[in-house]
Design a protein around this motif. Sequence first.
Motif, PDB file in Angstrom:
ATOM      1  N   THR A   1      28.454  45.965  40.091  1.00  0.00           N
ATOM      2  CA  THR A   1      29.065  45.570  38.822  1.00  0.00           C
ATOM      3  C   THR A   1      30.552  45.892  38.781  1.00  0.00           C
ATOM      4  O   THR A   1      31.309  45.191  38.125  1.00  0.00           O
ATOM      5  N   ALA A   2      30.975  46.937  39.472  1.00  0.00           N
ATOM      6  CA  ALA A   2      32.387  47.305  39.502  1.00  0.00           C
ATOM      7  C   ALA A   2      32.900  47.237  40.934  1.00  0.00           C
ATOM      8  O   ALA A   2      32.241  47.730  41.852  1.00  0.00           O
ATOM      9  N   ILE A   3      34.047  46.632  41.110  1.00  0.00           N
ATOM     10  CA  ILE A   3      34.645  46.531  42.444  1.00  0.00           C
ATOM     11  C   ILE A   3      35.828  47.490  42.484  1.00  0.00           C
ATOM     12  O   ILE A   3      36.929  47.159  42.060  1.00  0.00           O
ATOM     13  N   LYS A   4      35.580  48.707  42.965  1.00  0.00           N
ATOM     14  CA  LYS A   4      36.623  49.725  43.050  1.00  0.00           C
ATOM     15  C   LYS A   4      37.002  50.006  44.495  1.00  0.00           C
ATOM     16  O   LYS A   4      37.956  50.724  44.754  1.00  0.00           O
ATOM     17  N   GLY A   5      36.267  49.479  45.403  1.00  0.00           N
ATOM     18  CA  GLY A   5      36.537  49.636  46.822  1.00  0.00           C
ATOM     19  C   GLY A   5      35.754  48.580  47.579  1.00  0.00           C
ATOM     20  O   GLY A   5      34.757  48.075  47.084  1.00  0.00           O
ATOM     21  N   MET A   6      36.243  48.228  48.748  1.00  0.00           N
ATOM     22  CA  MET A   6      35.563  47.208  49.544  1.00  0.00           C
ATOM     23  C   MET A   6      35.486  47.674  50.990  1.00  0.00           C
ATOM     24  O   MET A   6      36.381  48.345  51.483  1.00  0.00           O
ATOM     25  N   PHE A   7      34.403  47.315  51.639  1.00  0.00           N
ATOM     26  CA  PHE A   7      34.262  47.552  53.060  1.00  0.00           C
ATOM     27  C   PHE A   7      34.961  46.434  53.822  1.00  0.00           C
ATOM     28  O   PHE A   7      35.139  45.329  53.301  1.00  0.00           O
ATOM     29  N   ASN A   8      35.354  46.719  55.061  1.00  0.00           N
ATOM     30  CA  ASN A   8      36.024  45.707  55.879  1.00  0.00           C
ATOM     31  C   ASN A   8      35.202  44.432  55.995  1.00  0.00           C
ATOM     32  O   ASN A   8      35.747  43.330  55.913  1.00  0.00           O
TER      33      ASN A   8
ATOM     34  N   ILE B   1      32.948  38.706  44.839  1.00  0.00           N
ATOM     35  CA  ILE B   1      32.518  39.936  45.508  1.00  0.00           C
ATOM     36  C   ILE B   1      31.301  40.515  44.791  1.00  0.00           C
ATOM     37  O   ILE B   1      30.359  40.996  45.423  1.00  0.00           O
ATOM     38  N   ARG B   2      31.289  40.468  43.453  1.00  0.00           N
ATOM     39  CA  ARG B   2      30.107  40.931  42.702  1.00  0.00           C
ATOM     40  C   ARG B   2      28.872  40.127  43.084  1.00  0.00           C
ATOM     41  O   ARG B   2      27.782  40.672  43.221  1.00  0.00           O
ATOM     42  N   GLN B   3      29.023  38.816  43.246  1.00  0.00           N
ATOM     43  CA  GLN B   3      27.891  37.976  43.644  1.00  0.00           C
ATOM     44  C   GLN B   3      27.429  38.320  45.055  1.00  0.00           C
ATOM     45  O   GLN B   3      26.236  38.349  45.327  1.00  0.00           O
ATOM     46  N   MET B   4      28.365  38.597  45.944  1.00  0.00           N
ATOM     47  CA  MET B   4      28.025  38.910  47.334  1.00  0.00           C
ATOM     48  C   MET B   4      27.333  40.262  47.462  1.00  0.00           C
ATOM     49  O   MET B   4      26.454  40.430  48.308  1.00  0.00           O
ATOM     50  N   THR B   5      27.738  41.235  46.625  1.00  0.00           N
ATOM     51  CA  THR B   5      27.278  42.610  46.821  1.00  0.00           C
ATOM     52  C   THR B   5      26.311  43.113  45.759  1.00  0.00           C
ATOM     53  O   THR B   5      25.730  44.177  45.931  1.00  0.00           O
ATOM     54  N   SER B   6      26.170  42.417  44.650  1.00  0.00           N
ATOM     55  CA  SER B   6      25.339  42.839  43.512  1.00  0.00           C
ATOM     56  C   SER B   6      25.868  44.109  42.846  1.00  0.00           C
ATOM     57  O   SER B   6      25.125  44.792  42.156  1.00  0.00           O
TER      58      SER B   6
ATOM     59  N   GLY C   1      43.227  39.774  34.988  1.00  0.00           N
ATOM     60  CA  GLY C   1      42.091  40.459  34.379  1.00  0.00           C
ATOM     61  C   GLY C   1      41.090  40.972  35.384  1.00  0.00           C
ATOM     62  O   GLY C   1      40.184  41.708  35.034  1.00  0.00           O
ATOM     63  N   GLY C   2      41.227  40.589  36.649  1.00  0.00           N
ATOM     64  CA  GLY C   2      40.331  41.088  37.679  1.00  0.00           C
ATOM     65  C   GLY C   2      40.781  42.462  38.147  1.00  0.00           C
ATOM     66  O   GLY C   2      41.741  43.038  37.637  1.00  0.00           O
ATOM     67  N   SER C   3      40.108  42.984  39.136  1.00  0.00           N
ATOM     68  CA  SER C   3      40.383  44.317  39.667  1.00  0.00           C
ATOM     69  C   SER C   3      41.794  44.407  40.245  1.00  0.00           C
ATOM     70  O   SER C   3      42.290  43.475  40.860  1.00  0.00           O
ATOM     71  N   ARG C   4      42.424  45.565  40.054  1.00  0.00           N
ATOM     72  CA  ARG C   4      43.740  45.821  40.643  1.00  0.00           C
ATOM     73  C   ARG C   4      43.627  46.760  41.849  1.00  0.00           C
ATOM     74  O   ARG C   4      44.631  47.292  42.321  1.00  0.00           O
ATOM     75  N   TYR C   5      42.420  46.975  42.333  1.00  0.00           N
ATOM     76  CA  TYR C   5      42.233  47.823  43.503  1.00  0.00           C
ATOM     77  C   TYR C   5      42.670  47.075  44.761  1.00  0.00           C
ATOM     78  O   TYR C   5      42.870  45.864  44.751  1.00  0.00           O
ATOM     79  N   CYS C   6      42.800  47.797  45.856  1.00  0.00           N
ATOM     80  CA  CYS C   6      43.448  47.264  47.052  1.00  0.00           C
ATOM     81  C   CYS C   6      42.748  46.056  47.672  1.00  0.00           C
ATOM     82  O   CYS C   6      43.421  45.132  48.128  1.00  0.00           O
ATOM     83  N   GLY C   7      41.420  46.029  47.691  1.00  0.00           N
ATOM     84  CA  GLY C   7      40.718  44.903  48.311  1.00  0.00           C
ATOM     85  C   GLY C   7      41.001  43.582  47.608  1.00  0.00           C
ATOM     86  O   GLY C   7      41.500  42.632  48.229  1.00  0.00           O
ATOM     87  N   PRO C   8      40.708  43.473  46.317  1.00  0.00           N
ATOM     88  CA  PRO C   8      40.999  42.232  45.601  1.00  0.00           C
ATOM     89  C   PRO C   8      42.490  41.884  45.584  1.00  0.00           C
ATOM     90  O   PRO C   8      42.857  40.711  45.665  1.00  0.00           O
TER      91      PRO C   8
ATOM     92  N   THR D   1      42.765  37.505  40.991  1.00  0.00           N
ATOM     93  CA  THR D   1      41.864  38.633  41.236  1.00  0.00           C
ATOM     94  C   THR D   1      40.542  38.499  40.487  1.00  0.00           C
ATOM     95  O   THR D   1      39.521  38.992  40.961  1.00  0.00           O
ATOM     96  N   SER D   2      40.529  37.809  39.350  1.00  0.00           N
ATOM     97  CA  SER D   2      39.262  37.631  38.620  1.00  0.00           C
ATOM     98  C   SER D   2      38.273  36.792  39.429  1.00  0.00           C
ATOM     99  O   SER D   2      37.081  37.086  39.468  1.00  0.00           O
ATOM    100  N   LYS D   3      38.757  35.762  40.102  1.00  0.00           N
ATOM    101  CA  LYS D   3      37.891  34.922  40.939  1.00  0.00           C
ATOM    102  C   LYS D   3      37.364  35.728  42.125  1.00  0.00           C
ATOM    103  O   LYS D   3      36.190  35.627  42.484  1.00  0.00           O
ATOM    104  N   ILE D   4      38.227  36.535  42.696  1.00  0.00           N
ATOM    105  CA  ILE D   4      37.839  37.351  43.851  1.00  0.00           C
ATOM    106  C   ILE D   4      36.784  38.374  43.454  1.00  0.00           C
ATOM    107  O   ILE D   4      35.744  38.492  44.112  1.00  0.00           O
TER     108      ILE D   4
END
Length: 67
Positions: free
Chosen positions: A47-54, A40-45, A15-22, A33-36
């Motif tokens: 709401t949607a995790i569609k991409g991640m920085f290194n 990540i939402r807590q770390m970055t504030s 149920g979590g994100s299926r994007y490459c970072g997670p 992926t839901s835990k990840i």
Amino acid sequence: MKRQRGTISPAKYDGGSRYCGPTSLSAITGHPTSKITKRIRQMTSRTAIKGMFNYEVLEYLKQSGYT
């Protein structure tokens, strides 16, 4: 249980994100992926995790005890 270094397993989609970072973090850590995406939402504030920085990927690994 801590996984051995250098092992990669199939990503755990629950149920979590299926994007490459997670997805890549799931394969490395074995975490679903839901835990990840939740952490990540807590770390970055964001709401949607569609991409991640290194640095976000590295920070998640560090917080999970992998670096």
